[in-house]
Design an enzyme around this catalytic site. Structure first.
Site, PDB file in Angstrom:
ATOM      1  N   ASN A 111       1.026  -1.230   0.187  1.00 25.35           N
ATOM      2  CA  ASN A 111      -0.083   0.131   0.244  1.00 25.35           C
ATOM      3  C   ASN A 111       1.090   1.045  -0.035  1.00 25.35           C
ATOM      4  O   ASN A 111       2.035   0.994   0.824  1.00 25.35           O
ATOM      5  CB  ASN A 111      -0.779   0.271   1.802  1.00 25.35           C
ATOM      6  CG  ASN A 111      -0.302   0.312   1.887  1.00 25.35           C
ATOM      7  OD1 ASN A 111      -0.943   1.866   2.429  1.00 25.35           O
ATOM      8  ND2 ASN A 111       0.210  -0.367   2.942  1.00 25.35           N
ATOM      9  N   PHE A 115      -1.240   8.117   4.387  1.00 25.53           N
ATOM     10  CA  PHE A 115      -2.518   8.906   5.866  1.00 25.53           C
ATOM     11  C   PHE A 115      -4.013   9.405   5.395  1.00 25.53           C
ATOM     12  O   PHE A 115      -3.424  10.630   5.395  1.00 25.53           O
ATOM     13  CB  PHE A 115      -1.492   9.750   6.762  1.00 25.53           C
ATOM     14  CG  PHE A 115      -0.399   8.950   7.298  1.00 25.53           C
ATOM     15  CD1 PHE A 115       0.004   7.431   7.576  1.00 25.53           C
ATOM     16  CD2 PHE A 115       0.758   9.787   8.057  1.00 25.53           C
ATOM     17  CE1 PHE A 115       1.167   7.135   8.150  1.00 25.53           C
ATOM     18  CE2 PHE A 115       1.956   9.544   8.613  1.00 25.53           C
ATOM     19  CZ  PHE A 115       1.348   8.366   8.215  1.00 25.53           C
ATOM     20  N   SER A 175       6.242   5.140   9.172  1.00 26.00           N
ATOM     21  CA  SER A 175       4.983   4.909   7.434  1.00 26.00           C
ATOM     22  C   SER A 175       6.452   5.065   6.447  1.00 26.00           C
ATOM     23  O   SER A 175       6.532   6.131   6.329  1.00 26.00           O
ATOM     24  CB  SER A 175       3.674   5.439   7.631  1.00 26.00           C
ATOM     25  OG  SER A 175       3.613   5.498   6.079  1.00 26.00           O
ATOM     26  N   ASN A 177       5.571   5.347   3.503  1.00 23.43           N
ATOM     27  CA  ASN A 177       4.465   6.155   2.132  1.00 23.43           C
ATOM     28  C   ASN A 177       4.416   7.813   3.015  1.00 23.43           C
ATOM     29  O   ASN A 177       3.697   8.686   1.963  1.00 23.43           O
ATOM     30  CB  ASN A 177       2.900   6.535   2.354  1.00 23.43           C
ATOM     31  CG  ASN A 177       3.285   4.353   2.227  1.00 23.43           C
ATOM     32  OD1 ASN A 177       4.271   3.971   0.834  1.00 23.43           O
ATOM     33  ND2 ASN A 177       2.615   3.507   2.507  1.00 23.43           N
ATOM     34  N   THR A 178       4.695   8.848   3.418  1.00 23.96           N
ATOM     35  CA  THR A 178       5.414   9.988   3.746  1.00 23.96           C
ATOM     36  C   THR A 178       6.793  10.026   3.705  1.00 23.96           C
ATOM     37  O   THR A 178       7.245  10.092   4.508  1.00 23.96           O
ATOM     38  CB  THR A 178       4.769  10.287   5.103  1.00 23.96           C
ATOM     39  OG1 THR A 178       3.022   9.937   4.980  1.00 23.96           O
ATOM     40  CG2 THR A 178       4.740  11.752   5.319  1.00 23.96           C
ATOM     41  N   LYS A 217       5.604   3.088  17.071  1.00 22.62           N
ATOM     42  CA  LYS A 217       5.764   2.234  15.653  1.00 22.62           C
ATOM     43  C   LYS A 217       6.743   2.311  14.930  1.00 22.62           C
ATOM     44  O   LYS A 217       7.231   3.108  14.805  1.00 22.62           O
ATOM     45  CB  LYS A 217       4.145   2.509  15.287  1.00 22.62           C
ATOM     46  CG  LYS A 217       4.006   1.300  14.412  1.00 22.62           C
ATOM     47  CD  LYS A 217       2.601   0.818  13.757  1.00 22.62           C
ATOM     48  CE  LYS A 217       2.432  -0.314  12.427  1.00 22.62           C
ATOM     49  NZ  LYS A 217       1.428  -0.347  12.556  1.00 22.62           N
ATOM     50  N   ASN A 246       5.685  -1.726  11.065  1.00 17.92           N
ATOM     51  CA  ASN A 246       4.543  -1.305  10.371  1.00 17.92           C
ATOM     52  C   ASN A 246       5.243  -1.670   9.247  1.00 17.92           C
ATOM     53  O   ASN A 246       5.927  -3.291   8.822  1.00 17.92           O
ATOM     54  CB  ASN A 246       5.024   0.383  10.327  1.00 17.92           C
ATOM     55  CG  ASN A 246       4.083   0.871   9.848  1.00 17.92           C
ATOM     56  OD1 ASN A 246       4.088   0.286   8.452  1.00 17.92           O
ATOM     57  ND2 ASN A 246       3.713   2.044  10.518  1.00 17.92           N
TER      58      ASN A 246
HETATM   59  C1  LIG Z   1      -3.500  -1.245   3.550  1.00 14.31           C
HETATM   60  C2  LIG Z   1      -2.913  -0.477   5.102  1.00 14.31           C
HETATM   61  C3  LIG Z   1      -2.730  -0.054   5.410  1.00 14.31           C
HETATM   62  C4  LIG Z   1      -2.138   0.829   6.407  1.00 14.31           C
HETATM   63  N1  LIG Z   1      -1.960   1.611   7.090  1.00 14.31           N
HETATM   64  C5  LIG Z   1      -1.162   2.121   8.194  1.00 14.31           C
HETATM   65  C6  LIG Z   1      -1.422   3.123   9.253  1.00 14.31           C
HETATM   66  O1  LIG Z   1      -2.282   4.186   8.557  1.00 14.31           O
HETATM   67  N2  LIG Z   1      -0.913   3.579  10.139  1.00 14.31           N
HETATM   68  C7  LIG Z   1       0.109   1.994  10.199  1.00 14.31           C
HETATM   69  O2  LIG Z   1       1.034   2.473  11.552  1.00 14.31           O
HETATM   70  N3  LIG Z   1       0.281   1.327  10.085  1.00 14.31           N
HETATM   71  C8  LIG Z   1      -0.684   0.829   8.953  1.00 14.31           C
HETATM   72  N4  LIG Z   1      -0.197  -0.032   7.869  1.00 14.31           N
HETATM   73  C9  LIG Z   1       0.116  -1.211   8.950  1.00 14.31           C
HETATM   74  C10 LIG Z   1      -0.012  -2.091   9.198  1.00 14.31           C
HETATM   75  O3  LIG Z   1      -0.844  -1.564  10.819  1.00 14.31           O
HETATM   76  C11 LIG Z   1       0.690  -3.257   9.812  1.00 14.31           C
HETATM   77  O4  LIG Z   1       2.220  -2.898  10.380  1.00 14.31           O
HETATM   78  C12 LIG Z   1       1.322  -4.163   8.977  1.00 14.31           C
HETATM   79  O5  LIG Z   1       0.674  -4.535   7.827  1.00 14.31           O
HETATM   80  C13 LIG Z   1       2.064  -5.763   8.797  1.00 14.31           C
HETATM   81  O6  LIG Z   1       1.097  -6.203   9.865  1.00 14.31           O
HETATM   82  P1  LIG Z   1       0.036  -7.420   8.618  1.00 14.31           P
HETATM   83  O7  LIG Z   1       1.058  -8.017   7.676  1.00 14.31           O
HETATM   84  O8  LIG Z   1      -1.099  -8.285   9.606  1.00 14.31           O
HETATM   85  O9  LIG Z   1      -0.923  -6.682   8.088  1.00 14.31           O
HETATM   86  C14 LIG Z   1      -1.160  -0.363   7.133  1.00 14.31           C
HETATM   87  C15 LIG Z   1      -0.904  -1.316   6.838  1.00 14.31           C
HETATM   88  C16 LIG Z   1      -1.830  -2.102   4.905  1.00 14.31           C
HETATM   89  C17 LIG Z   1      -1.834  -2.988   4.442  1.00 14.31           C
END
Ligand SMILES: Cc1cc2nc3c(=O)[nH]c(=O)nc-3n(C[C@H](O)[C@H](O)[C@H](O)COP(=O)(O)O)c2cc1C
Length: 337
Positions: A111, A115, A175, A177-178, A217, A246
């Site tokens: 992704n 934000f 993140s 993405n920022t 995080k 993350n």
């Molecule tokens: C589509 C998507 C959007 C995410 N957006 C955020 C976010 O806004 N803030 C954040 O701290 N982590 C975000 N994450 C990261 C998740 O909270 C998590 O740390 C990461 O996906 C690893 O866990 P997983 O493998 O179970 O998905 C996002 C993950 C995905 C897949």
């Protein structure tokens, strides 16, 4: 209908469209009382982490409900806690679409949302209107157009506004993405940020008569040297918890797959080993002094248990929920016990 069937239908559509549709359907099911019929997970023991009492150790990771618009429905799925956000001071649209990609062969997701969120005031309104009574973490970040030197102000502003509504506050500096956000993980920037957040937390705890813990995080793409510095700074600043991890910018094992080279953060199965190794390294450094919330690539009860064995006290899931459905929450709860 089995989740595998629902998933095969949802996976036929654009990923972000399916994501929005699923959340809307979930909230609708909740409004008409369907989710109250769900069987609760086997929760053998209550546990206290960061001073908070958790019914079970399996939480929803940040990013699924960025605006806190679906917490009532998500709360019914059996999570021990829900983390909403990332929210920023002002609303922002995020990056242009498409910005969410599935990698079914690897059971991963990439992704680059950036934000997208309604801003802290509207998110707080949503929380006030919700009926959810479980543990709520609020994940905060900075607006994309706030210069990195001024990032602290964005975190402080969000912290003040969400403090009274959170059980814990997650500080997202990881993140991909920022632009430049992850530079806040560097020694000097991190010391400054955490000192200011701690100062504000102390003031807010006095003002509201309630201590709300802060969890940092972090990214999975950190070197041992980074982890040395981060753990020392966190201990010195008395930060309450760490969320590891993350999404990753690495593309090992997926670069040949369809969508495998999309820019953004990768989550899901391909992240599992990497995030576990970070948890193990953190555990060596903290030795229980700072609790670890383990997240990244949990797809089964055994995966959840492996995170606990690596040193996590709680776990979170996101991508696994998309691929496996709600059963994963129940499996993770039973395996951890
Ligand atoms: C589509 C998507 C959007 C995410 N957006 C955020 C976010 O806004 N803030 C954040 O701290 N982590 C975000 N994450 C990261 C998740 O909270 C998590 O740390 C990461 O996906 C690893 O866990 P997983 O493998 O179970 O998905 C996002 C993950 C995905 C897949």
């Amino acid at each position: 209908m089995s989740y595998q069937l629902i998933r095969s239908l949802l996976f036929k559509f654009d990923a972000e469209f399916s994501h929005d549709l699923t959340l809307k359907a979930l909230s609708l099911s909740n409004k008409i009382g369907l989710l109250s019929l769900l069987k609760a997970p086997n929760t053998s023991k209550l546990r206290t982490v960061m001073g908070i009492s958790f019914q079970n150790p399996v939480g929803l990771a940040a990013g699924l409900d960025k605006n806190a618009s679906h917490i009532d429905a998500l709360g019914k799925l059996g999570f021990g806690f829900i983390e909403i956000g990332t929210i920023t001071p002002r609303p922002q649209l995020g990056n242009p679409r498409p910005r969410l990609f599935r990698l079914p062969k690897a059971q991963g997701i990439i992704n680059r949302f950036g934000f997208n969120n309604v801003g802290v005031d509207a998110a707080v309104e949503n929380i006030i209107l919700s009926k959810y009574k479980g543990v709520l973490g609020i994940n905060i970040g900075k607006n994309f157009d706030t210069p990195i030197e001024k990032a602290v102000d964005d975190y402080l502003l969000c912290m003040k506004k969400v403090y009274q509504y959170s059980n814990y506050i997650a500080i997202n500096i990881s993140s991909p993405n920022t632009k430049n956000l992850r530079d806040l993980q560097e020694k000097k920037a991190l010391s400054g940020l955490l000192a200011r957040l701690k100062e504000e937390q102390t003031k807010l705890a006095d003002y509201y008569g309630r201590y709300v813990p802060i969890a940092l995080k972090i990214s999975p793409d950190l070197t041992d040297k980074h982890l040395d510095a981060i753990s020392k700074i966190m201990i010195k600043s008395k930060i309450d918890g760490i969320i590891a991890t993350n999404t990753t910018i690495s593309r090992d094992s997926v670069s040949d797959l369809f969508h495998g080279r999309e820019i953004g953060g990768m989550s899901g199965k391909p992240l599992f080993k990497l995030s576990n190794s970070i948890i193990r390294e953190l555990h060596l450094r903290f030795q229980g002094e700072i609790p670890i919330i383990g997240v990244g690539g949990i797809f089964s009860g055994e995966d959840a248990l492996e995170k606990i064995e690596a040193g996590a006290e709680l776990v979170q899931i996101y991508s696994g929920l998309i691929y496996q459905g709600r059963k994963l929450i129940l499996d993770a709860c039973s395996s951890i016990g």
